[in-house]
Scaffold this motif. Structure first.
Motif, PDB file in Angstrom:
ATOM      1  N   VAL A 200     -21.540  13.381  41.190  1.00  0.00           N
ATOM      2  CA  VAL A 200     -21.808  12.470  40.074  1.00  0.00           C
ATOM      3  C   VAL A 200     -22.904  13.057  39.180  1.00  0.00           C
ATOM      4  N   ALA A 203     -21.611  16.077  37.136  1.00  0.00           N
ATOM      5  CA  ALA A 203     -20.627  15.604  36.159  1.00  0.00           C
ATOM      6  C   ALA A 203     -21.319  14.909  34.989  1.00  0.00           C
ATOM      7  N   LEU A 204     -22.318  14.098  35.277  1.00  0.00           N
ATOM      8  CA  LEU A 204     -23.019  13.374  34.219  1.00  0.00           C
ATOM      9  C   LEU A 204     -23.740  14.315  33.266  1.00  0.00           C
ATOM     10  N   TYR A 211     -16.531  13.705  35.324  1.00  0.00           N
ATOM     11  CA  TYR A 211     -17.002  12.338  35.571  1.00  0.00           C
ATOM     12  C   TYR A 211     -15.816  11.372  35.649  1.00  0.00           C
ATOM     13  N   VAL A 308     -21.988   3.687  35.307  1.00  0.00           N
ATOM     14  CA  VAL A 308     -22.593   4.598  36.284  1.00  0.00           C
ATOM     15  C   VAL A 308     -23.020   3.840  37.533  1.00  0.00           C
ATOM     16  N   PRO A 356     -21.939  10.941  29.355  1.00  0.00           N
ATOM     17  CA  PRO A 356     -21.428  12.005  30.235  1.00  0.00           C
ATOM     18  C   PRO A 356     -21.383  13.336  29.505  1.00  0.00           C
TER      19      PRO A 356
END
Length: 396
Positions: A200, A203-204, A211, A308, A356
């Protein structure tokens, strides 16, 4: 007076991160080929095996021995079972135990060390390997999600000391990393889930499409679909090694650590919980705190903040912990900011996100806003359900 001598040289680092299954089964010749290519003169391998892995895979030592007898008969294999988990990084006796075994087996810089275990074992064994004889080549075999997608594929090794996470450490790239996904099949639910937070995280900060994949694959991952987990691990590892190799600062000479998004709080949370909260669990909390903070200062939309938080919750993370709040006149979490800055030196640099794949560095954290963010997180997790509505952009 003699003129100054200016020394300058470059060293190229290169190591493969291999993805496979059943790496020690006789038909699988990936390990043999890797060793023949990277260490053809090695005559001795000392294996440090996480005792948790040894217990979960009782036939592993025999399989390793049979593999080397068939494929690498010129190499002497010695296996030593060691403490697993964060305890191996917390007491100096464990470090000196590793070094004593290296000494007793008369390893030199043409020998090899195998580290088979989770991230803490890889860190501790990697540190010992890096300081013994000024560096013995090491092959890492990460056995957890977190170590396969993040810590095990990088260039850092570390040991906790003086009450601080990773106070001791080296930058010492491995000879190779072997990610065998069959090790993941015996993980308990906590360790299966824990490494997802690192996916996570990356990806963010780096990949909006990744994401979205994490959002869509949550059900499959929660149902322990190994194929789905392999895809996530590969993409996460790819983003990590690309950043290390192409980001311009592989040994962290500057003040910025993009891959440590959410980590300033995570490292302190681990220590405050006496490492009962695992690294991946702490990272999930750190991500949540920094995302709420980013929203409160107007950098992140309320809608995406909720997305999120819900994603982290969907993966089973507990996000609030009592250790986050001040106690009487002390606020230990706040002290973690200075410890984080001190670890690198220079200006405090914290990475936040605007969405993201949209990172932004800040160099100041407002104490009252941070406290408001933590109180919001406390309420969001259930004490005051009504506060799950979108919060405004200002500290309350």
């Amino acid at each position: 007076m003699q003129p100054t001598l200016n020394q300058k040289f470059k060293i190229n680092y290169q190591y493969p991160v291999v993805f496979s299954r059943y790496i020690f089964e006789l038909p699988n010749q990936i390990l043999k080929n890797t060793l023949m290519q990277l260490a053809p003169s090695a005559a001795k391998v000392l294996v440090f095996l996480d005792h948790n892995v040894d217990r979960a895979h009782p036939h592993l030592r025999n399989k390793m021995q049979a593999y080397f007898e068939i494929h690498c008969p010129h190499i002497q294999l010695i296996t030593q079972t060691i403490t697993g988990g964060e305890p191996i990084k917390n007491e100096r006796k464990h470090l000196f135990h590793l070094l004593s075994k290296i000494d007793q087996q008369h390893l030199d810089r043409h020998s090899l060390i195998f580290a088979i275990g989770g991230g803490a074992v890889l860190d501790a064994v990697g540190f010992a390997a890096a300081i013994a004889h000024r560096g013995i080549p090491i092959v890492r075999f990460p056995t957890t999600v977190l170590s396969q997608n993040d810590s095990g594929v990088g260039v850092k090794n570390s040991f906790n000391d003086f009450g601080k996470k990773n106070f001791l450490g080296t930058f010492a790239p491995p000879l190779a990393v072997i990610n065998d996904s069959t090790f993941l099949e015996t993980l308990d639910e906590r360790d299966w889930r824990s490494g997802i937070s690192e996916a996570v995280k990356v990806a963010l900060i780096k990949d909006a499409a990744f994401y979205e994949a994490l959002v869509h694959n949550a059900e499959a991952i929660n149902n322990r679909n190994l194929d789905a987990m392999e895809e996530i691990i590969h993409r996460c590892a790819d983003l990590h090694v690309a950043h290390i190799g192409l980001g311009g600062d592989p040994f962290e000479k500057g003040s910025s650590r993009p891959l440590d998004f959410g980590h300033w709080a995570a490292h302190k949370i681990e220590h405050l919980s006496n490492y009962q909260i695992r690294h991946g669990e702490a990272v999930a909390t750190g991500i949540a705190i920094d995302c709420i903070y980013a929203h409160k200062i107007g950098k992140l939309s309320g809608e995406f903040l909720q997305a999120v938080l819900n994603l982290l919750k969907n993966y089973g993370f507990q996000l609030f912990h009592p250790e986050l709040l001040p106690h009487k006149e002390e606020w230990k979490l706040w002290e973690g900011l200075e410890e984080f800055r001190e670890h690198l030196g220079g200006e405090l640099t914290i990475l936040l996100i605007k969405g993201p794949g949209k990172p932004e560095e800040v160099h100041d954290i407002q104490k009252e806003v941070l406290l408001a963010a933590i109180k919001y997180l406390q309420a969001w997790e259930g004490e005051k359900p009504e506060t799950k509505m979108l919060i405004n952009n200002h500290a309350s």
